[in-house]
Design a protein around this motif. Structure first.
Motif, PDB file in Angstrom:
ATOM      1  N   GLN A   1       0.843  -1.182   0.000  1.00 14.89           N
ATOM      2  CA  GLN A   1       0.000   0.000   0.000  1.00 14.89           C
ATOM      3  C   GLN A   1       0.882   1.236   0.000  1.00 14.89           C
ATOM      4  OE1 GLN A   1      -3.391   0.293  -0.126  1.00 14.89           O
ATOM      5  NE2 GLN A   1      -3.201  -1.844  -0.690  1.00 14.89           N
ATOM      6  N   PRO A   2       0.331   2.404  -0.331  1.00 14.15           N
ATOM      7  CA  PRO A   2       1.139   3.604  -0.304  1.00 14.15           C
ATOM      8  C   PRO A   2       1.501   3.991   1.112  1.00 14.15           C
ATOM      9  CG  PRO A   2      -1.163   4.157  -0.643  1.00 14.15           C
ATOM     10  CD  PRO A   2      -1.057   2.663  -0.720  1.00 14.15           C
ATOM     11  N   ALA A   3       2.738   4.362   1.311  1.00 11.20           N
ATOM     12  CA  ALA A   3       3.146   4.835   2.623  1.00 11.20           C
ATOM     13  C   ALA A   3       2.897   6.332   2.667  1.00 11.20           C
ATOM     14  CB  ALA A   3       4.612   4.539   2.864  1.00 11.20           C
ATOM     15  N   PHE A   4       1.989   6.770   3.512  1.00 13.87           N
ATOM     16  CA  PHE A   4       1.656   8.178   3.590  1.00 13.87           C
ATOM     17  C   PHE A   4       2.775   8.899   4.330  1.00 13.87           C
ATOM     18  CE2 PHE A   4      -2.150   5.979   2.723  1.00 13.87           C
ATOM     19  CZ  PHE A   4      -2.862   6.812   1.877  1.00 13.87           C
TER      20      PHE A   4
ATOM     21  N   GLY B   1       3.223   8.612 -16.160  1.00 14.33           N
ATOM     22  CA  GLY B   1       2.055   7.818 -15.809  1.00 14.33           C
ATOM     23  C   GLY B   1       1.558   8.158 -14.422  1.00 14.33           C
ATOM     24  N   ILE B   2       0.621   7.367 -13.958  1.00 18.17           N
ATOM     25  CA  ILE B   2      -0.013   7.604 -12.659  1.00 18.17           C
ATOM     26  C   ILE B   2       0.019   6.325 -11.843  1.00 18.17           C
ATOM     27  CG2 ILE B   2      -2.161   8.189 -11.485  1.00 18.17           C
ATOM     28  CD1 ILE B   2      -2.915   9.897 -13.880  1.00 18.17           C
ATOM     29  N   ASP B   3       0.566   6.419 -10.639  1.00 18.94           N
ATOM     30  CA  ASP B   3       0.459   5.353  -9.642  1.00 18.94           C
ATOM     31  C   ASP B   3      -0.744   5.657  -8.763  1.00 18.94           C
ATOM     32  OD1 ASP B   3       2.845   4.054 -10.458  1.00 18.94           O
ATOM     33  OD2 ASP B   3       4.028   5.460  -9.269  1.00 18.94           O
ATOM     34  N   PHE B   4      -1.498   4.639  -8.424  1.00 21.92           N
ATOM     35  CA  PHE B   4      -2.691   4.868  -7.616  1.00 21.92           C
ATOM     36  C   PHE B   4      -2.867   3.748  -6.604  1.00 21.92           C
ATOM     37  CE2 PHE B   4      -3.833   2.592 -11.459  1.00 21.92           C
ATOM     38  CZ  PHE B   4      -4.572   1.508 -10.989  1.00 21.92           C
ATOM     39  N   ALA B   5      -3.563   4.065  -5.536  1.00 23.94           N
ATOM     40  CA  ALA B   5      -3.858   3.063  -4.512  1.00 23.94           C
ATOM     41  C   ALA B   5      -5.019   3.553  -3.673  1.00 23.94           C
ATOM     42  CB  ALA B   5      -2.642   2.805  -3.629  1.00 23.94           C
ATOM     43  N   ALA B   6      -5.832   2.626  -3.226  1.00 20.22           N
ATOM     44  CA  ALA B   6      -6.922   2.930  -2.303  1.00 20.22           C
ATOM     45  C   ALA B   6      -7.120   1.730  -1.402  1.00 20.22           C
ATOM     46  CB  ALA B   6      -8.210   3.248  -3.060  1.00 20.22           C
TER      47      ALA B   6
ATOM     48  N   VAL C   1      -7.108  -1.583  -3.801  1.00 17.28           N
ATOM     49  CA  VAL C   1      -6.555  -1.715  -5.143  1.00 17.28           C
ATOM     50  C   VAL C   1      -5.281  -0.893  -5.194  1.00 17.28           C
ATOM     51  CG1 VAL C   1      -7.890   0.247  -6.038  1.00 17.28           C
ATOM     52  CG2 VAL C   1      -7.018  -1.486  -7.624  1.00 17.28           C
ATOM     53  N   THR C   2      -4.282  -1.393  -5.878  1.00 17.03           N
ATOM     54  CA  THR C   2      -3.054  -0.650  -6.090  1.00 17.03           C
ATOM     55  C   THR C   2      -2.570  -0.950  -7.499  1.00 17.03           C
ATOM     56  OG1 THR C   2      -0.783  -0.307  -5.306  1.00 17.03           O
ATOM     57  CG2 THR C   2      -1.653  -2.517  -5.095  1.00 17.03           C
ATOM     58  N   GLY C   3      -2.011   0.052  -8.175  1.00 11.14           N
ATOM     59  CA  GLY C   3      -1.600  -0.184  -9.553  1.00 11.14           C
ATOM     60  C   GLY C   3      -0.921   1.013 -10.164  1.00 11.14           C
ATOM     61  N   THR C   4      -0.706   0.917 -11.457  1.00 12.15           N
ATOM     62  CA  THR C   4      -0.046   1.979 -12.202  1.00 12.15           C
ATOM     63  C   THR C   4      -0.616   2.025 -13.605  1.00 12.15           C
ATOM     64  OG1 THR C   4       2.111   2.871 -12.887  1.00 12.15           O
ATOM     65  CG2 THR C   4       1.848   0.481 -12.966  1.00 12.15           C
ATOM     66  N   TYR C   5      -0.739   3.240 -14.148  1.00  9.75           N
ATOM     67  CA  TYR C   5      -1.257   3.439 -15.508  1.00  9.75           C
ATOM     68  C   TYR C   5      -0.266   4.280 -16.290  1.00  9.75           C
ATOM     69  CZ  TYR C   5      -4.287   4.526 -19.439  1.00  9.75           C
ATOM     70  OH  TYR C   5      -4.804   4.654 -20.698  1.00  9.75           O
ATOM     71  N   LEU C   6       0.171   3.745 -17.420  1.00 10.30           N
ATOM     72  CA  LEU C   6       1.150   4.422 -18.264  1.00 10.30           C
ATOM     73  C   LEU C   6       0.432   5.392 -19.201  1.00 10.30           C
ATOM     74  CD1 LEU C   6       4.183   4.492 -19.104  1.00 10.30           C
ATOM     75  CD2 LEU C   6       3.639   2.714 -20.778  1.00 10.30           C
TER      76      LEU C   6
ATOM     77  N   ASN D   1      -1.503  -1.897 -15.033  1.00 10.57           N
ATOM     78  CA  ASN D   1      -1.142  -3.046 -14.199  1.00 10.57           C
ATOM     79  C   ASN D   1      -1.712  -2.796 -12.808  1.00 10.57           C
ATOM     80  OD1 ASN D   1       1.477  -2.337 -16.020  1.00 10.57           O
ATOM     81  ND2 ASN D   1       1.075  -4.507 -16.027  1.00 10.57           N
ATOM     82  N   LEU D   2      -2.524  -3.710 -12.334  1.00 14.71           N
ATOM     83  CA  LEU D   2      -3.135  -3.477 -11.029  1.00 14.71           C
ATOM     84  C   LEU D   2      -3.319  -4.770 -10.274  1.00 14.71           C
ATOM     85  CD1 LEU D   2      -6.401  -4.364 -10.968  1.00 14.71           C
ATOM     86  CD2 LEU D   2      -6.611  -2.320 -12.352  1.00 14.71           C
ATOM     87  N   LEU D   3      -3.492  -4.608  -8.974  1.00 18.91           N
ATOM     88  CA  LEU D   3      -3.830  -5.700  -8.072  1.00 18.91           C
ATOM     89  C   LEU D   3      -4.968  -5.218  -7.186  1.00 18.91           C
ATOM     90  CD1 LEU D   3      -1.431  -8.069  -6.241  1.00 18.91           C
ATOM     91  CD2 LEU D   3      -3.333  -7.048  -5.015  1.00 18.91           C
ATOM     92  N   ALA D   4      -6.099  -5.893  -7.239  1.00 20.29           N
ATOM     93  CA  ALA D   4      -7.249  -5.570  -6.394  1.00 20.29           C
ATOM     94  C   ALA D   4      -7.507  -6.750  -5.461  1.00 20.29           C
ATOM     95  CB  ALA D   4      -8.485  -5.300  -7.259  1.00 20.29           C
ATOM     96  N   TYR D   5      -8.012  -6.464  -4.272  1.00 20.13           N
ATOM     97  CA  TYR D   5      -8.163  -7.529  -3.285  1.00 20.13           C
ATOM     98  C   TYR D   5      -9.331  -7.265  -2.345  1.00 20.13           C
ATOM     99  CZ  TYR D   5      -5.823  -4.147  -0.298  1.00 20.13           C
ATOM    100  OH  TYR D   5      -5.500  -3.003   0.392  1.00 20.13           O
ATOM    101  N   VAL D   6      -9.839  -8.355  -1.783  1.00 17.72           N
ATOM    102  CA  VAL D   6     -10.858  -8.332  -0.736  1.00 17.72           C
ATOM    103  C   VAL D   6     -10.386  -9.289   0.352  1.00 17.72           C
ATOM    104  CG1 VAL D   6     -13.243  -8.822  -0.121  1.00 17.72           C
ATOM    105  CG2 VAL D   6     -12.711  -7.877  -2.378  1.00 17.72           C
ATOM    106  N   GLY D   7     -10.315  -8.802   1.577  1.00 18.40           N
ATOM    107  CA  GLY D   7      -9.862  -9.626   2.680  1.00 18.40           C
ATOM    108  C   GLY D   7     -10.848  -9.626   3.821  1.00 18.40           C
TER     109      GLY D   7
END
Length: 880
Positions: free
Chosen positions: A19-22, A727-732, A747-752, A776-782
């Motif tokens: 995840q992004p480190a704030f 590009g844009i890196d994103f995470a939520a 979700v975390t990923g990157t868009y070129l 390229n992304l990775l989404a998850y439910v835990g």
């Protein structure tokens, strides 16, 4: 003040997934600083995070959930990491030069055997590996010792020097462990299995701690025949065993497949079937750590790493893989005692054949790595600390793979007796001495050493309204050495030829400051925080000169829960010694009959003249350079955390090889790399002391009737290209608790956005963005309770367009589809045994739906992802 040896922590450790480190730019809590010396990846200053920089963190729970048996599996969960890290990392075709997967960020690297992504172990460099000289291989770190991995998605040369262009990947090991923990797992897929075993044992006491961690892993080989998506796309030429005879009768060619020799047939096979696209690998790795308070003001830390890895490759000798073209073609005449006429017979035939089932199809790469890193931390008073690090590492890489001696084969086809001739219809029936002269070992060996000494002083200089202005300054000295060689040798013989030796000394000086203008007590609405940072580093290299790289950053928060950040800097990647003076592939390659011809020249005479190609390393290489900048925002609304970062990289002086295509190579654009009709004096000056491959001397090339070589090409690695990407890196991430059940969504990923490339600096930039997977992304439910946890992940790479259409077997392809896989993780806490640590049972199912990578209309039939198929892993951990 009582202190501990320096260790590395993320700006924020995020549970269960990267995840992004704030960014946390204010000084850490005084009680925490009192007990530890905290250094965050991306900065040399204790107690702060890199200002303006996006940082990802993969923590220990995420590593467990990934089912990782090595660090490559860990990195596969980070969408920004490329270089064969899609769903499963795929090791490149093993030979004497390429022996490991090198993680890369942003896909900007050129042909350099170095890397544009810096890989660290606890904040310091490890020794490089490989015959040509690749960077430190994180796959040598025992998984049992890893606490987390931090990925800095920003240029870092102002702090770390070379390689930190695309970013920094820092593997952080445990700093202490008390007790014993054992874990292991077994995984199985169709025609595949793997296992791993891990042990960590340690002891902590008032003034220190010590532990040792050991990891052992093994995975089976996966062959092309085991997976439908691995397939031969190119048309068969009849070279598959047992082979095909071709006879030219006055311009009419008839083929005859062996052994039946039916007219109009060729020998058929899929020449990917017997090759391993995932080689068998065995790893033993040990890491030990000792942490001592020598006095209230002096702390000592010792880290020792040893790793031994053996990779075994299997080649399909029906194909053209490996270090020799195993699918062979040769002319046999009636003077060969094995000659078999086919009426009406012209007394010569062309036979396509292979050595499948005759020669050994196995190759092996052995890597031994050792690194020791002692460090001291001294409390200087007034909040200042001095840290001294020494690091010494060495690696030995040895590679063996099958190869063909083409000269001996040609002579054997022309043999006139059974003890000198090759039987191309049935190679295995030939005299063993003849076969022994043809079969060779392509051998590579490299010994590499690296020594580093670093001294850093940091602390608070004076107070600002938002907190202390903190500074750091340091010196670093590095020595690197490589002794490498490779080439064909007789089977069982040693390569005793002198190796290519490269040495380099680097002296560096660096400094950094962080200035909190607003924050904490003086924060107000609209100005909760404003922090500025600046860093600079000067590196002086003994071979190519010096370079200076600055970086500035800011973090601004107008209100609680909202932050803006940004940075700008320059970075560089020094050419590896395997690209310069230590390149074992440096040579003058002589081709007796030129494959290159300028259409404006007469054809026949020039085709009969030799071509000389300068190949391999280049002592005149300079660094690859980049300008990098980024801006981003972070939002926190209760349980919801989100971030987005725009990045921009202008990468220049990319190390590459001139593309030798005709007639383009004869245009003015390439004039500096081409010498036409070179004189003996020009040729001698250009070749220098490079070894000759294909001729006994340069003078002999002028003995023919056409006046010497037609052309001299400089095909050595050069500083040529340019790449611009943004590009844009994103995470939520959303975390919530309902009773005893925790919910984790994200979700975390990157868009070129753009990717423009130029093969030469003088070329115009060409749009190539759609030739890469843009999303390229990775989404998850835990979901989880104190005893049971589970998570489902979706990994996705978007499709790509092909630079040129691919046509094969009547099918034309212009694009490649995207690739998605779904993974499942579950863990159940069994409780403790005899009052020890809780035992835990884990289940991983990778690629639940057994999805295949998308079709690619060229050998080996797939791209934009790789997979072992549906892989089921069961793991168990317990301790006391």
């Amino acid at each position: 003040m009582k202190i501990k040896s320096a260790f590395y922590v993320s700006a924020a450790t995020v549970a269960l997934l990267a995840q992004p480190a704030f960014a946390q730019t204010e000084p850490l809590d005084e009680e925490v600083v009192e007990d530890t010396t905290i250094v965050v990846t991306g900065t040399s200053i204790r107690g702060v995070a890199p200002v303006g920089t996006n940082v990802l963190s993969v923590d220990q729970e995420s590593i467990t959930a990934s089912g990782a048996t090595d660090t490559n599996d860990i990195l596969a969960s980070v969408p920004q990491v490329s270089s064969a890290f899609n769903t499963v990392p795929t090791v490149p075709s093993l030979g004497a030069a390429i022996t490991s997967v090198t993680p890369a960020l942003r896909k900007i690297g050129g042909s350099s055997s170095g890397g544009t992504t810096l890989v660290l172990l606890n904040g310091h460099r490890g020794p490089g590996v490989g015959v040509l000289g690749t960077p430190f291989d994180p796959g040598t770190i025992p998984v049992a010792a890893i606490e987390r991995v931090e990925v800095v998605l920003d240029g870092g040369s102002s702090v770390y020097g070379s390689d930190a262009v695309g970013g920094v990947i820092n593997f952080i090991t445990r700093r202490a462990f008390d007790g014993v923990e054992v874990s292991g797992g077994y995984g199985v897929a169709d025609d595949y299995q793997q296992y791993d075993a891990n042990l960590i044992a340690g002891k902590s006491w008032d003034s220190g701690s010590a532990y040792i961690a050991y990891s052992h892993s093994w995975n089976d080989a996966l062959f092309g025949r085991d997976r439908d998506y691995v397939q031969q796309i190119s048309a068969n030429t009849g070279g598959c065993a047992p082979g095909t005879v071709s006879i030219d009768r006055g311009g009419v060619v008839t083929t005859y497949a062996l052994p039946d020799r039916t007219p109009g047939t060729i020998s058929q096979c899929d020449n990917t079937d017997n090759g391993a696209f995932l080689p068998e690998e065995t790893l033993h790795s040990v890491l030990g750590n000792l942490d001592l308070d020598l006095s209230p003001d002096v702390a000592f830390d010792l880290e020792v790493l040893y790793s031994k890895r053996t990779t075994r490759q299997t080649y399909d000798l029906n194909g053209a893989g490996g270090n020799g073209a195993f699918a062979q073609s040769g002319i046999i005449t009636a003077t060969n005692p094995y000659y078999q006429p086919i009426a009406p017979d012209p007394f010569f035939q062309t036979v396509n054949f292979s050595y499948a089932g005759v020669f050994n199809d196995k190759g092996q790469v052995d890597l031994d790595l050792f690194n020791i890193a002692p460090s001291f931390a001294f409390d200087l008073g007034s909040g200042f600390e001095m840290r001294a690090l020494l690091s010494y590492g060495q690696t030995r890489t040895e590679s063996n793979s099958p190869s063909i001696n083409a000269v001996a084969q040609e002579a054997a086809l022309a043999g006139t007796t059974f003890d000198t001739a090759l039987n191309p219809y049935n190679p295995g029936s030939s005299d063993p001495a003849v076969l022994a002269s043809i079969y060779q070992n392509f051998y590579g060996l490299a010994d590499r050493r690296q020594a580093i000494g670093r001294l850093i002083v940091d602390g608070p200089l004076f107070a600002l309204p938002g907190g202390d202005l903190r500074v750091a300054a340091g010196l670093e000295g590095t020595q690197q050495h490589i002794d490498a060689r490779f080439g064909n040798v007789a089977v069982g013989a040693e390569n005793t030829a002198p190796g290519a030796v490269g040495e380099r000394d680097i002296m560096s000086v660096f400094g950094e400051l962080v200035a909190p203008i607003f924050g904490g007590a003086n924060g107000s609405p609209g100005m909760r925080e404003l922090t500025l940072s600046a860093s600079v580093r000067h590196d002086d290299y003994s071979d190519f000169g010096s370079t200076t790289n600055p970086k500035v950053g800011f973090a601004y928060s107008p209100l609680d829960g909202l932050k803006f950040r940004g940075s700008y800097g320059t970075s560089f990647n020094a050419p590896s010694l395997g690209d310069t003076t230590g390149a074992p592939d440096s040579r003058a390659q002589i081709i007796q009959f030129s494959p290159f011809r300028d259409p404006a020249d007469p054809e026949i005479p020039n085709l009969l003249r030799p071509t000389v190609i300068l190949a391999g390393g280049n002592p005149d290489l300079g660094p690859q350079n980049a300008e990098t900048w980024s801006v981003g925002t972070e939002v926190e609304l209760g349980a919801l955390r989100a971030s987005a970062t725009y990045y921009n990289i202008d990468f220049k002086d990319q190390i590459a090889i001139v593309p030798f295509t005709t007639p383009a190579i004869f245009t003015g654009l390439y004039s500096s790399f081409v010498t036409r009709n070179p004189t003996l004096a020009q040729l001698t000056a250009a070749v220098g002391d490079l070894p000759l491959d294909g001729a006994s001397s340069l003078a002999s090339l002028y003995a023919g009737p056409f006046g010497g070589p037609y052309v001299l090409f400089d095909a050595r690695r050069q500083n040529l290209g340019r790449v611009k990407v943004d590009g844009i890196d994103f995470a939520a991430n959303f975390e919530h608790t309902l009773g005893d059940v925790g919910i984790d969504l994200g979700v975390t990923g990157t868009y070129l956005l753009n990717r423009k490339v130029a093969a030469l600096a003088a070329d115009e930039l060409v749009d190539a963005v759609d030739q890469e997977s843009r999303l390229n992304l990775l989404a998850y439910v835990g979901l989880g309770t104190p005893t049971l946890q589970g998570r489902v992940e979706l990994n996705y790479n978007s499709g790509i367009e092909l630079a040129l259409p691919l046509t094969a077997n009547g099918v034309t392809q212009t694009d490649v589809d995207g690739f998605a896989t779904v993974d499942l993780f579950a863990a159940y806490t069994l409780g403790s045994f005899g009052g020890g640590r809780d035992a835990r049972l884990t289940l991983n199912i990778d690629n639940i739906f057994d999805a295949d990578p998308p079709f690619y209309n060229a050998d080996p039939g797939y791209t934009n992802g790789s997979t072992r198929g549906r892989l089921v892993q069961i793991g168990l951990s317990f301790g006391f």
